[in-house]
Design a protein around this motif. Structure first.
Motif, PDB file in Angstrom:
ATOM      1  N   ASP A 101      -1.154  -9.469  -3.571  1.00  0.00           N
ATOM      2  CA  ASP A 101      -1.408  -8.273  -2.746  1.00  0.00           C
ATOM      3  C   ASP A 101      -1.363  -6.861  -3.270  1.00  0.00           C
ATOM      4  OD1 ASP A 101      -0.742 -10.196  -0.569  1.00  0.00           O
ATOM      5  OD2 ASP A 101       1.457 -10.064  -0.687  1.00  0.00           O
ATOM      6  N   TYR A 102      -1.412  -6.920  -4.660  1.00  0.00           N
ATOM      7  CA  TYR A 102      -1.531  -5.687  -5.312  1.00  0.00           C
ATOM      8  C   TYR A 102      -3.235  -5.515  -5.170  1.00  0.00           C
ATOM      9  CZ  TYR A 102       2.594  -6.706  -7.924  1.00  0.00           C
ATOM     10  OH  TYR A 102       3.981  -6.991  -8.585  1.00  0.00           O
ATOM     11  N   PRO A 103      -3.321  -3.883  -5.420  1.00  0.00           N
ATOM     12  CA  PRO A 103      -4.798  -3.702  -5.061  1.00  0.00           C
ATOM     13  C   PRO A 103      -5.823  -3.501  -6.411  1.00  0.00           C
ATOM     14  CG  PRO A 103      -3.439  -1.602  -5.524  1.00  0.00           C
ATOM     15  CD  PRO A 103      -2.266  -2.945  -5.619  1.00  0.00           C
ATOM     16  N   ARG A 104      -6.946  -3.307  -5.860  1.00  0.00           N
ATOM     17  CA  ARG A 104      -7.958  -3.176  -6.734  1.00  0.00           C
ATOM     18  C   ARG A 104      -8.934  -2.166  -6.151  1.00  0.00           C
ATOM     19  NH1 ARG A 104      -9.942  -5.615 -11.586  1.00  0.00           N
ATOM     20  NH2 ARG A 104     -11.936  -5.600 -11.863  1.00  0.00           N
ATOM     21  N   PRO A 105      -9.254  -1.023  -6.936  1.00  0.00           N
ATOM     22  CA  PRO A 105      -8.582  -0.558  -8.047  1.00  0.00           C
ATOM     23  C   PRO A 105      -7.022  -0.486  -8.066  1.00  0.00           C
ATOM     24  CG  PRO A 105      -9.598   1.097  -6.925  1.00  0.00           C
ATOM     25  CD  PRO A 105      -9.862   0.110  -6.125  1.00  0.00           C
ATOM     26  N   PRO A 106      -6.516  -0.700  -9.299  1.00  0.00           N
ATOM     27  CA  PRO A 106      -4.950  -0.640  -9.436  1.00  0.00           C
ATOM     28  C   PRO A 106      -4.251   0.458  -8.770  1.00  0.00           C
ATOM     29  CG  PRO A 106      -6.141  -0.871 -11.642  1.00  0.00           C
ATOM     30  CD  PRO A 106      -7.003  -0.466 -10.641  1.00  0.00           C
ATOM     31  N   ARG A 107      -3.015   0.398  -8.684  1.00  0.00           N
ATOM     32  CA  ARG A 107      -2.205   1.390  -8.157  1.00  0.00           C
ATOM     33  C   ARG A 107      -1.035   1.729  -9.015  1.00  0.00           C
ATOM     34  NH1 ARG A 107      -0.307  -0.773  -3.568  1.00  0.00           N
ATOM     35  NH2 ARG A 107       1.533  -1.769  -4.392  1.00  0.00           N
ATOM     36  N   LEU A 108      -0.952   3.080  -9.359  1.00  0.00           N
ATOM     37  CA  LEU A 108       0.323   3.630 -10.298  1.00  0.00           C
ATOM     38  C   LEU A 108       1.598   3.822  -9.331  1.00  0.00           C
ATOM     39  CD1 LEU A 108       1.068   4.256 -13.280  1.00  0.00           C
ATOM     40  CD2 LEU A 108       0.264   6.718 -12.559  1.00  0.00           C
ATOM     41  N   GLU A 109       2.927   3.360  -9.833  1.00  0.00           N
ATOM     42  CA  GLU A 109       4.247   3.518  -9.213  1.00  0.00           C
ATOM     43  C   GLU A 109       5.255   3.915 -10.145  1.00  0.00           C
ATOM     44  OE1 GLU A 109       3.787   0.061  -5.604  1.00  0.00           O
ATOM     45  OE2 GLU A 109       5.078   0.064  -7.166  1.00  0.00           O
ATOM     46  N   VAL A 110       6.090   4.705  -9.494  1.00  0.00           N
ATOM     47  CA  VAL A 110       7.278   4.960 -10.314  1.00  0.00           C
ATOM     48  C   VAL A 110       8.119   3.624 -10.416  1.00  0.00           C
ATOM     49  CG1 VAL A 110       9.211   6.368 -10.200  1.00  0.00           C
ATOM     50  CG2 VAL A 110       7.151   7.531  -9.638  1.00  0.00           C
ATOM     51  N   VAL A 111       8.988   3.561 -11.300  1.00  0.00           N
ATOM     52  CA  VAL A 111       9.755   2.199 -11.493  1.00  0.00           C
ATOM     53  C   VAL A 111      11.180   2.862 -11.554  1.00  0.00           C
ATOM     54  CG1 VAL A 111      10.373   0.245 -12.855  1.00  0.00           C
ATOM     55  CG2 VAL A 111       8.096   1.053 -12.896  1.00  0.00           C
ATOM     56  N   PRO A 112      12.113   2.302 -10.407  1.00  0.00           N
ATOM     57  CA  PRO A 112      13.506   2.756 -10.326  1.00  0.00           C
ATOM     58  C   PRO A 112      14.287   1.778 -11.399  1.00  0.00           C
ATOM     59  CG  PRO A 112      13.041   1.403  -8.327  1.00  0.00           C
ATOM     60  CD  PRO A 112      11.579   1.775  -9.413  1.00  0.00           C
ATOM     61  N   GLU A 113      13.881   0.739 -11.932  1.00  0.00           N
ATOM     62  CA  GLU A 113      14.588  -0.305 -12.748  1.00  0.00           C
ATOM     63  C   GLU A 113      14.823   0.387 -14.228  1.00  0.00           C
ATOM     64  OE1 GLU A 113      12.755  -2.564  -9.469  1.00  0.00           O
ATOM     65  OE2 GLU A 113      11.866  -1.292 -11.297  1.00  0.00           O
ATOM     66  N   ARG A 114      15.839  -0.180 -14.806  1.00  0.00           N
ATOM     67  CA  ARG A 114      15.894   0.007 -15.995  1.00  0.00           C
ATOM     68  C   ARG A 114      15.033  -0.827 -16.874  1.00  0.00           C
ATOM     69  NH1 ARG A 114      20.562  -2.366 -19.254  1.00  0.00           N
ATOM     70  NH2 ARG A 114      20.379  -1.611 -21.553  1.00  0.00           N
ATOM     71  N   LEU A 115      14.406  -0.416 -17.874  1.00  0.00           N
ATOM     72  CA  LEU A 115      13.496  -1.255 -18.680  1.00  0.00           C
ATOM     73  C   LEU A 115      13.773  -1.090 -20.102  1.00  0.00           C
ATOM     74  CD1 LEU A 115      10.029  -0.076 -17.375  1.00  0.00           C
ATOM     75  CD2 LEU A 115      11.429  -1.851 -16.546  1.00  0.00           C
ATOM     76  N   ARG A 116      13.906  -2.395 -20.871  1.00  0.00           N
ATOM     77  CA  ARG A 116      14.112  -2.329 -22.195  1.00  0.00           C
ATOM     78  C   ARG A 116      13.342  -3.343 -23.026  1.00  0.00           C
ATOM     79  NH1 ARG A 116      19.112  -5.023 -24.144  1.00  0.00           N
ATOM     80  NH2 ARG A 116      19.133  -5.636 -21.969  1.00  0.00           N
ATOM     81  N   VAL A 117      13.041  -2.676 -24.189  1.00  0.00           N
ATOM     82  CA  VAL A 117      12.071  -3.434 -25.291  1.00  0.00           C
ATOM     83  C   VAL A 117      12.946  -3.680 -26.877  1.00  0.00           C
ATOM     84  CG1 VAL A 117      10.176  -3.612 -26.637  1.00  0.00           C
ATOM     85  CG2 VAL A 117       9.915  -2.792 -24.205  1.00  0.00           C
TER      86      VAL A 117
END
Length: 165
Positions: free
Chosen positions: A18-34
């Protein structure tokens, strides 16, 4: 090549089909960690994600949310038809260095300006990458950098036989 069968998402899930092509950029509300070599090299609640048909999300960390000593600029570059020219970095922590494990678009194409200089990480060579407290599974294959969580369903590009998708 035949388009694969979309897995029907359950409650709280998204299908990468269901994701688009060309791609879409979105803000992420979750906490991310590496985490690499036991060290948190990046952590943010101000990221972006890129969503593209058949790919799990790729997350981009603001440069200020990545440890300044964790990145070593490399010579490797690549070109994305949507985002432009990427530059790669080695990721290092506590005596370990992984070449080509992160990348950024210093001057991305129009529509992707919000990720200029932001850092994306391949999850496979890291100890762990997290969306909130869920450890991610790396996107299959060695080329793509998507992060698979229980919130996304595939099938995902990068698995054997998906080259022509």
């Amino acid at each position: 090549m035949t388009r694969p069968r979309r897995v029907e998402p359950g409650p709280g899930q998204e299908s990468v089909w269901d994701y688009p092509r060309p791609p879409r950029l979105e803000v992420v509300p979750e906490r991310l960690r590496v985490v690499l070599n036991g060290v948190t090299v990046a952590e943010t609640t101000s990221a972006y994600r890129v969503l593209e048909t058949s790919h799990p999300p790729v997350y981009y960390f603001p440069r200020g949310d990545v440890r300044p000593d964790a990145l070593v600029a490399g010579e490797q570059t690549s070109y994305c038809e949507w985002k432009g020219r990427a530059r790669f970095f080695a990721v290092r922590a506590a005596g370990r260095e992984v070449p080509g494990a992160a990348w950024a678009f210093p001057t991305p194409s129009p529509g992707f300006g919000d990720i200029a200089g932001a850092i994306a990480f391949y999850p496979a060579p890291m100890d762990a990458c997290f969306v909130d407290d869920e450890a991610v599974t790396p996107q299959p294959g060695s080329f793509y950098g998507g992060w698979i969580t229980s919130r996304v369903v595939g099938p995902f590009k990068g698995e054997p036989g998906t080259h022509g998708w």
